[in-house]
Design a protein around this motif. Structure first.
Motif, PDB file in Angstrom:
ATOM      1  N   GLY A 142      16.386  19.600 -63.735  1.00  0.00           N
ATOM      2  CA  GLY A 142      18.172  20.857 -64.697  1.00  0.00           C
ATOM      3  C   GLY A 142      18.943  20.865 -63.553  1.00  0.00           C
ATOM      4  O   GLY A 142      17.844  21.376 -62.702  1.00  0.00           O
ATOM      5  N   ILE A 143      19.933  20.516 -63.888  1.00  0.00           N
ATOM      6  CA  ILE A 143      20.827  20.642 -63.014  1.00  0.00           C
ATOM      7  C   ILE A 143      21.441  22.148 -63.717  1.00  0.00           C
ATOM      8  O   ILE A 143      21.979  22.038 -64.846  1.00  0.00           O
ATOM      9  CB  ILE A 143      21.594  19.736 -63.375  1.00  0.00           C
ATOM     10  CG1 ILE A 143      21.406  18.393 -62.709  1.00  0.00           C
ATOM     11  CG2 ILE A 143      22.826  19.617 -62.859  1.00  0.00           C
ATOM     12  CD1 ILE A 143      21.921  17.450 -62.591  1.00  0.00           C
ATOM     13  N   LEU A 159      17.007   7.104 -62.926  1.00  0.00           N
ATOM     14  CA  LEU A 159      15.776   6.366 -63.711  1.00  0.00           C
ATOM     15  C   LEU A 159      15.197   7.633 -63.898  1.00  0.00           C
ATOM     16  O   LEU A 159      14.102   7.835 -65.000  1.00  0.00           O
ATOM     17  CB  LEU A 159      14.828   5.664 -64.036  1.00  0.00           C
ATOM     18  CG  LEU A 159      15.247   4.471 -64.087  1.00  0.00           C
ATOM     19  CD1 LEU A 159      13.614   3.245 -64.071  1.00  0.00           C
ATOM     20  CD2 LEU A 159      16.017   3.908 -65.531  1.00  0.00           C
ATOM     21  N   SER A 160      15.516   9.370 -64.006  1.00  0.00           N
ATOM     22  CA  SER A 160      14.474  10.159 -63.972  1.00  0.00           C
ATOM     23  C   SER A 160      14.948  10.891 -65.380  1.00  0.00           C
ATOM     24  O   SER A 160      16.750  10.332 -65.552  1.00  0.00           O
ATOM     25  CB  SER A 160      15.377  11.318 -62.509  1.00  0.00           C
ATOM     26  OG  SER A 160      14.392  10.707 -60.979  1.00  0.00           O
ATOM     27  N   SER A 161      14.840  12.402 -65.631  1.00  0.00           N
ATOM     28  CA  SER A 161      15.221  12.686 -67.160  1.00  0.00           C
ATOM     29  C   SER A 161      15.584  13.727 -66.887  1.00  0.00           C
ATOM     30  O   SER A 161      15.965  14.023 -65.561  1.00  0.00           O
ATOM     31  CB  SER A 161      13.746  12.985 -67.504  1.00  0.00           C
ATOM     32  OG  SER A 161      14.231  14.120 -68.773  1.00  0.00           O
ATOM     33  N   VAL A 162      17.466  13.740 -67.092  1.00  0.00           N
ATOM     34  CA  VAL A 162      18.192  14.988 -66.825  1.00  0.00           C
ATOM     35  C   VAL A 162      17.782  16.353 -67.978  1.00  0.00           C
ATOM     36  O   VAL A 162      18.783  15.527 -68.976  1.00  0.00           O
ATOM     37  CB  VAL A 162      19.154  14.886 -66.123  1.00  0.00           C
ATOM     38  CG1 VAL A 162      20.215  15.831 -65.935  1.00  0.00           C
ATOM     39  CG2 VAL A 162      18.606  14.232 -65.224  1.00  0.00           C
ATOM     40  N   SER A 163      18.027  16.933 -67.828  1.00  0.00           N
ATOM     41  CA  SER A 163      18.130  18.608 -68.777  1.00  0.00           C
ATOM     42  C   SER A 163      19.272  18.752 -67.908  1.00  0.00           C
ATOM     43  O   SER A 163      19.630  19.658 -66.806  1.00  0.00           O
ATOM     44  CB  SER A 163      17.588  19.552 -69.099  1.00  0.00           C
ATOM     45  OG  SER A 163      16.542  18.394 -70.375  1.00  0.00           O
ATOM     46  N   ILE A 164      20.634  19.892 -68.335  1.00  0.00           N
ATOM     47  CA  ILE A 164      21.751  20.807 -67.407  1.00  0.00           C
ATOM     48  C   ILE A 164      21.696  21.613 -68.445  1.00  0.00           C
ATOM     49  O   ILE A 164      21.901  22.129 -69.646  1.00  0.00           O
ATOM     50  CB  ILE A 164      22.885  20.277 -67.595  1.00  0.00           C
ATOM     51  CG1 ILE A 164      23.600  19.738 -69.497  1.00  0.00           C
ATOM     52  CG2 ILE A 164      22.919  19.111 -67.306  1.00  0.00           C
ATOM     53  CD1 ILE A 164      24.641  20.473 -69.845  1.00  0.00           C
ATOM     54  N   SER A 197      33.448  15.739 -73.747  1.00  0.00           N
ATOM     55  CA  SER A 197      33.164  15.040 -74.655  1.00  0.00           C
ATOM     56  C   SER A 197      32.180  13.461 -74.646  1.00  0.00           C
ATOM     57  O   SER A 197      33.035  12.836 -74.231  1.00  0.00           O
ATOM     58  CB  SER A 197      34.001  14.385 -76.437  1.00  0.00           C
ATOM     59  OG  SER A 197      34.046  14.002 -76.843  1.00  0.00           O
ATOM     60  N   GLY A 198      31.625  13.333 -75.655  1.00  0.00           N
ATOM     61  CA  GLY A 198      30.489  12.505 -75.154  1.00  0.00           C
ATOM     62  C   GLY A 198      29.791  12.060 -73.360  1.00  0.00           C
ATOM     63  O   GLY A 198      28.972  11.254 -73.147  1.00  0.00           O
ATOM     64  N   ILE A 199      29.793  12.920 -72.377  1.00  0.00           N
ATOM     65  CA  ILE A 199      29.191  12.905 -71.495  1.00  0.00           C
ATOM     66  C   ILE A 199      27.959  12.610 -71.567  1.00  0.00           C
ATOM     67  O   ILE A 199      26.646  12.706 -70.411  1.00  0.00           O
ATOM     68  CB  ILE A 199      30.043  13.575 -70.853  1.00  0.00           C
ATOM     69  CG1 ILE A 199      29.246  13.742 -69.233  1.00  0.00           C
ATOM     70  CG2 ILE A 199      29.610  14.968 -70.908  1.00  0.00           C
ATOM     71  CD1 ILE A 199      29.957  12.489 -68.554  1.00  0.00           C
ATOM     72  N   LEU A 200      27.427  13.604 -72.222  1.00  0.00           N
ATOM     73  CA  LEU A 200      25.394  13.669 -72.348  1.00  0.00           C
ATOM     74  C   LEU A 200      24.824  12.244 -73.433  1.00  0.00           C
ATOM     75  O   LEU A 200      24.182  12.041 -72.648  1.00  0.00           O
ATOM     76  CB  LEU A 200      25.502  14.993 -73.152  1.00  0.00           C
ATOM     77  CG  LEU A 200      25.659  16.511 -72.522  1.00  0.00           C
ATOM     78  CD1 LEU A 200      25.072  17.389 -74.362  1.00  0.00           C
ATOM     79  CD2 LEU A 200      25.623  16.795 -71.719  1.00  0.00           C
ATOM     80  N   ASN A 201      25.587  11.762 -74.089  1.00  0.00           N
ATOM     81  CA  ASN A 201      24.837  10.545 -74.761  1.00  0.00           C
ATOM     82  C   ASN A 201      25.568   9.382 -73.217  1.00  0.00           C
ATOM     83  O   ASN A 201      24.743   9.027 -73.141  1.00  0.00           O
ATOM     84  CB  ASN A 201      26.069  10.510 -75.731  1.00  0.00           C
ATOM     85  CG  ASN A 201      25.875  10.801 -77.136  1.00  0.00           C
ATOM     86  OD1 ASN A 201      24.354  11.389 -77.406  1.00  0.00           O
ATOM     87  ND2 ASN A 201      26.500  11.327 -78.278  1.00  0.00           N
ATOM     88  N   GLY A 222      22.769   9.890 -71.129  1.00  0.00           N
ATOM     89  CA  GLY A 222      21.621  10.186 -71.419  1.00  0.00           C
ATOM     90  C   GLY A 222      20.530  11.464 -71.447  1.00  0.00           C
ATOM     91  O   GLY A 222      19.640  11.671 -70.757  1.00  0.00           O
ATOM     92  N   ILE A 223      22.212  12.645 -71.159  1.00  0.00           N
ATOM     93  CA  ILE A 223      21.143  13.881 -70.881  1.00  0.00           C
ATOM     94  C   ILE A 223      21.197  15.483 -72.125  1.00  0.00           C
ATOM     95  O   ILE A 223      21.487  14.969 -72.994  1.00  0.00           O
ATOM     96  CB  ILE A 223      21.649  14.750 -69.069  1.00  0.00           C
ATOM     97  CG1 ILE A 223      23.384  14.805 -69.598  1.00  0.00           C
ATOM     98  CG2 ILE A 223      21.658  13.329 -68.022  1.00  0.00           C
ATOM     99  CD1 ILE A 223      24.144  15.068 -68.433  1.00  0.00           C
ATOM    100  N   ARG A 224      20.281  15.913 -71.855  1.00  0.00           N
ATOM    101  CA  ARG A 224      20.289  16.721 -72.506  1.00  0.00           C
ATOM    102  C   ARG A 224      20.918  18.251 -72.603  1.00  0.00           C
ATOM    103  O   ARG A 224      20.301  18.059 -70.937  1.00  0.00           O
ATOM    104  CB  ARG A 224      18.699  17.254 -73.190  1.00  0.00           C
ATOM    105  CG  ARG A 224      18.761  15.862 -74.227  1.00  0.00           C
ATOM    106  CD  ARG A 224      17.199  15.822 -74.534  1.00  0.00           C
ATOM    107  NE  ARG A 224      17.639  17.277 -75.965  1.00  0.00           N
ATOM    108  CZ  ARG A 224      16.534  17.155 -76.506  1.00  0.00           C
ATOM    109  NH1 ARG A 224      15.108  17.557 -76.547  1.00  0.00           N
ATOM    110  NH2 ARG A 224      16.478  18.106 -77.754  1.00  0.00           N
ATOM    111  N   ARG A 225      21.443  19.080 -73.037  1.00  0.00           N
ATOM    112  CA  ARG A 225      22.148  20.762 -73.096  1.00  0.00           C
ATOM    113  C   ARG A 225      21.069  21.081 -72.927  1.00  0.00           C
ATOM    114  O   ARG A 225      20.350  21.523 -74.499  1.00  0.00           O
ATOM    115  CB  ARG A 225      23.402  20.811 -73.325  1.00  0.00           C
ATOM    116  CG  ARG A 225      23.602  22.163 -72.664  1.00  0.00           C
ATOM    117  CD  ARG A 225      24.988  22.297 -73.615  1.00  0.00           C
ATOM    118  NE  ARG A 225      25.450  23.319 -73.231  1.00  0.00           N
ATOM    119  CZ  ARG A 225      26.764  24.177 -74.273  1.00  0.00           C
ATOM    120  NH1 ARG A 225      26.510  23.708 -75.265  1.00  0.00           N
ATOM    121  NH2 ARG A 225      26.774  25.148 -73.734  1.00  0.00           N
ATOM    122  N   LYS A 226      20.282  22.286 -72.319  1.00  0.00           N
ATOM    123  CA  LYS A 226      19.458  23.417 -73.018  1.00  0.00           C
ATOM    124  C   LYS A 226      19.957  25.009 -71.910  1.00  0.00           C
ATOM    125  O   LYS A 226      20.484  25.041 -71.106  1.00  0.00           O
ATOM    126  CB  LYS A 226      17.948  23.392 -71.851  1.00  0.00           C
ATOM    127  CG  LYS A 226      17.384  22.224 -72.805  1.00  0.00           C
ATOM    128  CD  LYS A 226      16.197  21.637 -71.970  1.00  0.00           C
ATOM    129  CE  LYS A 226      15.480  20.630 -72.551  1.00  0.00           C
ATOM    130  NZ  LYS A 226      14.051  19.475 -71.977  1.00  0.00           N
TER     131      LYS A 226
END
Length: 313
Positions: A121-122, A140-145, A153-157, A160-164
């Motif tokens: 989580g960042i 290869l770690s999973s990341v949320s921000i 624009s486009g940085i999450l895709n 491959g990270i999600r905003r929470k």
């Protein structure tokens, strides 16, 4: 020709490197911290200021400079307030130092025994947070921000990270790493409440500022087992003191070695500042500018936490 003032103490290798580059194409005047308040500033002139000048100097900077360039990793609140109260371009060194911060964050995970390919989580997706995200996703770690602003624009895709929300992020992450500025809305950002939401096997990394975490709450969480580990390179009064038992158990990692003193850092910073001064002189975009971002009045409240602070692009 742009006049650039360099405010620093007598011994400052970063300012020496900056002066060496800038003097090739600009009029450069080196001044002492006490002289800053009395400088004749103009919109076409620049002030390059060292973090060694002392906190009180930043509130005395004349507001008519066209650009102020800070040479430290953590901008003082007085400097951030100038962004809100003047038209001066105020820049930092984040783009030049971000890779070193990211390497330090990754380096912390070894002693803290972070499991491979865990959930990260960042908090804060500015230049540094983005650099950390790139390194973590490459492993290869999973990341949320969590960030109060919509990411570019486009940085999450792309990554491959999600905003929470902050609450969801701290509750789901194995590693929470903080990359934001100190300020009234993040003083602290991570308190006893946020720590209670974290997994008992999670670790917290803070390379932002000691004030963005409640250090006593972190210490209590480490001792009780609520938090598995804490690493920081910006300790406040509580973690400036030795806690040998926690350190020997691999739960606490504290360093005070500044990234700006690493081999090659002063040259990289000087090149970055030189390019920024050239850009300012030519009317082009300056990189690493601070922005007065705070708790939003309008927008989607589902993405905001209770407290946040400015970040840097």
């Amino acid at each position: 020709m742009t006049t650039t003032y360099i405010a620093t103490s007598a011994l400052d290798p970063i300012c020496d490197a900056v002066e060496g580059l800038l003097s090739k194409s600009n009029e450069v005047v080196r001044v002492t911290p006490s002289e800053v308040a009395h400088l004749e500033s103009r919109k076409e002139s620049c002030l390059v200021i060292s973090e060694q000048v002392g906190q009180s100097v930043f509130s005395t900077i004349p507001k008519d400079f066209g650009m102020v360039h800070f040479l430290g990793c953590r901008p003082p609140r007085a400097l951030l307030e100038q962004v809100e109260n003047s038209d001066t371009v105020i820049a930092g060194i984040s783009p030049s130092i971000a890779p070193r911060v990211a390497n330090r964050v990754i380096g912390f995970t070894g002693p803290l025994q972070v499991k491979p390919m865990g959930v990260w989580g960042i908090v804060g997706l500015g230049t540094t947070g983005l650099e950390v995200a790139r390194k973590v996703t490459s492993n290869l770690s999973s990341v949320s921000i969590a960030d109060i602003r919509t990411p570019r624009s486009g940085i999450l895709n792309e990554l491959g990270i999600r905003r929470k929300t902050l609450d969801l992020l701290v509750a789901e992450s194995d590693v929470v790493t903080l990359h934001l500025y100190a300020g009234p809305t993040a003083n602290p950002l991570i308190s006893k409440r946020e720590l209670s939401l974290m997994k008992t096997n999670a670790v917290l990394i803070n390379t932002s500022d000691s004030s963005v975490v409640d250090e006593q709450a972190v210490l209590d969480a480490l001792r009780s087992g609520q938090l598995a580990g804490y690493a920081t390179d910006c300790p406040g009064p509580i973690f400036e003191l030795p806690h040998e038992l926690l350190a020997s158990d691999g739960k606490l990692l504290v360093t005070t070695n500044p990234l700006t003193s690493q081999i090659g850092a002063s040259v990289n910073i000087a090149r970055f500042v030189d390019l920024n001064v050239r850009a300012f002189s030519n009317g082009e975009k300056v990189k690493g500018c601070y922005e007065p971002v705070d708790f939003p009045i309008v927008g989607d409240p589902s993405f905001w936490s209770s407290r946040m602070s400015p970040r840097q692009d």
